[in-house]
Design a protein around this motif. Sequence first.
Motif, PDB file in Angstrom:
ATOM      1  N   TYR A 180      47.152  39.502  37.663  1.00  0.00           N
ATOM      2  CA  TYR A 180      48.330  39.079  36.924  1.00  0.00           C
ATOM      3  C   TYR A 180      47.838  38.503  35.604  1.00  0.00           C
ATOM      4  CZ  TYR A 180      50.284  39.087  41.667  1.00  0.00           C
ATOM      5  OH  TYR A 180      50.650  39.431  42.953  1.00  0.00           O
ATOM      6  N   VAL A 181      48.375  38.973  34.496  1.00  0.00           N
ATOM      7  CA  VAL A 181      47.981  38.455  33.184  1.00  0.00           C
ATOM      8  C   VAL A 181      49.241  38.152  32.377  1.00  0.00           C
ATOM      9  CG1 VAL A 181      45.788  39.708  33.161  1.00  0.00           C
ATOM     10  CG2 VAL A 181      47.827  40.785  32.182  1.00  0.00           C
ATOM     11  N   GLY A 188      42.699  40.213  27.009  1.00  0.00           N
ATOM     12  CA  GLY A 188      42.105  41.544  27.109  1.00  0.00           C
ATOM     13  C   GLY A 188      41.359  41.777  28.410  1.00  0.00           C
ATOM     14  N   LEU A 189      41.881  41.240  29.514  1.00  0.00           N
ATOM     15  CA  LEU A 189      41.209  41.351  30.810  1.00  0.00           C
ATOM     16  C   LEU A 189      41.388  42.759  31.386  1.00  0.00           C
ATOM     17  CD1 LEU A 189      42.381  37.916  32.283  1.00  0.00           C
ATOM     18  CD2 LEU A 189      40.274  38.426  31.031  1.00  0.00           C
ATOM     19  N   SER A 190      40.282  43.327  31.883  1.00  0.00           N
ATOM     20  CA  SER A 190      40.372  44.691  32.409  1.00  0.00           C
ATOM     21  C   SER A 190      39.590  44.909  33.696  1.00  0.00           C
ATOM     22  CB  SER A 190      39.855  45.683  31.359  1.00  0.00           C
ATOM     23  OG  SER A 190      38.488  45.430  31.054  1.00  0.00           O
ATOM     24  N   GLY A 191      38.826  43.899  34.147  1.00  0.00           N
ATOM     25  CA  GLY A 191      38.048  44.076  35.369  1.00  0.00           C
ATOM     26  C   GLY A 191      37.474  42.772  35.867  1.00  0.00           C
ATOM     27  N   THR A 197      34.635  35.471  31.128  1.00  0.00           N
ATOM     28  CA  THR A 197      35.176  35.164  29.802  1.00  0.00           C
ATOM     29  C   THR A 197      35.219  33.662  29.557  1.00  0.00           C
ATOM     30  OG1 THR A 197      36.550  37.159  29.892  1.00  0.00           O
ATOM     31  CG2 THR A 197      37.157  35.471  28.269  1.00  0.00           C
ATOM     32  N   PRO A 198      34.589  33.171  28.489  1.00  0.00           N
ATOM     33  CA  PRO A 198      34.612  31.730  28.201  1.00  0.00           C
ATOM     34  C   PRO A 198      36.039  31.214  28.008  1.00  0.00           C
ATOM     35  CG  PRO A 198      32.962  32.845  26.856  1.00  0.00           C
ATOM     36  CD  PRO A 198      33.768  33.922  27.512  1.00  0.00           C
ATOM     37  N   ASP A 267      52.656  40.642  33.433  1.00  0.00           N
ATOM     38  CA  ASP A 267      51.919  41.897  33.267  1.00  0.00           C
ATOM     39  C   ASP A 267      50.853  42.023  34.367  1.00  0.00           C
ATOM     40  OD1 ASP A 267      53.450  42.506  31.103  1.00  0.00           O
ATOM     41  OD2 ASP A 267      51.833  42.457  29.624  1.00  0.00           O
ATOM     42  N   PHE A 268      50.454  43.254  34.630  1.00  0.00           N
ATOM     43  CA  PHE A 268      49.578  43.517  35.772  1.00  0.00           C
ATOM     44  C   PHE A 268      48.494  44.513  35.387  1.00  0.00           C
ATOM     45  CE2 PHE A 268      48.624  45.838  39.772  1.00  0.00           C
ATOM     46  CZ  PHE A 268      48.183  44.767  40.543  1.00  0.00           C
ATOM     47  N   VAL A 269      47.249  44.210  35.786  1.00  0.00           N
ATOM     48  CA  VAL A 269      46.117  45.109  35.578  1.00  0.00           C
ATOM     49  C   VAL A 269      45.666  45.621  36.947  1.00  0.00           C
ATOM     50  CG1 VAL A 269      43.765  45.349  34.711  1.00  0.00           C
ATOM     51  CG2 VAL A 269      45.367  43.811  33.548  1.00  0.00           C
TER      52      VAL A 269
END
Length: 325
Positions: A180-181, A188-191, A197-198, A267-269
């Motif tokens: 969930y983003v 910009g999370l993708s995996g 990520t700091p 949003d969802f990845v």
Amino acid sequence: MNNQTASYTTEEIAEMLKVSKLTVYDLIKKGDLRAYRVGRQMRIDEEDLDAYKESSKSGAAERNHHLPEIVQAPATSPVSAIPVSPLPRTTHQLIISGQDISLDLLANAIEKETSGYRPLRSFSGSLNSLVSMYRGEADVVSLHLFDGDTGTYNIPYVKRLLVGHSYMVVNLLFRTAGLYVQKGNPKGLSGWRDFKTPGLTIVNREKGSGARVLLDEKLRMEGISGKSIFGYETEELNHFAVAAKVAAGQADCGVGIEKAALMTGVDFVPLIQEQYDIVMLKKGENAALRKSLHAVLQSDSFRSELESLGGYDLSAMGRIIYETE
């Protein structure tokens, strides 16, 4: 003047009687304690609690069974109360443990198609549910436990935890899990490696849940320490609560299933296809129940009900994934 009788949840009754919640369920099952259903909750009126106490004093009711407790997440919004008569002595309580809404439909189908059983729902996570089955506290449990060493779901955990038991594992469905983003995915999370990520803030699931196991396994495989991630210790009891916190901007991301994202607007990845299975112990006394459950999973009517919910892959529903002798 308000003469409305006070009513209590099973948790409140357990606390007042100084017993576990399963003991309260057992009293309801035996007809010693009258109860009725409000949404997913069982409730007991004060006058029925008083009646049980009086009968207990006279030795008519059994007390202090000291059964271990099942963890139950809060119910969803209540609906109208449906009275539940004291269960006949020939009716057996059937505890179905897990959190997906498909299990509520399964419980309804079992109650309709199988005589002699009254399903009760426990909303524990996958690992906690499996431990409950090992302890004899659950009859049907659902699992979506990812094993990083084999890249498979459920069977490695079942084999390790149900040592000495005979059991069967049957597929219920597949569903998409991921991140969930926030809207537009500003980080910009993708995996899974993006948990490095700091400054990333997450919201987590409770220990023992399938989503927590998935995250921990993926972090282990990426060589990431959960303690290095801000919010790792922040726990919620279901997918919707995690998605809602992300949607509200209280976290950058969380792990969960796609269906909750669709219902909360976050949003969802998508990252992985989860295998969601059902486990039952194989015992002589539940042979008919196992047969009935398998028939329900293979029925067109139950399939249609799940299809109407959307978001599920039912291509293997009812398939026996693993079975001991």
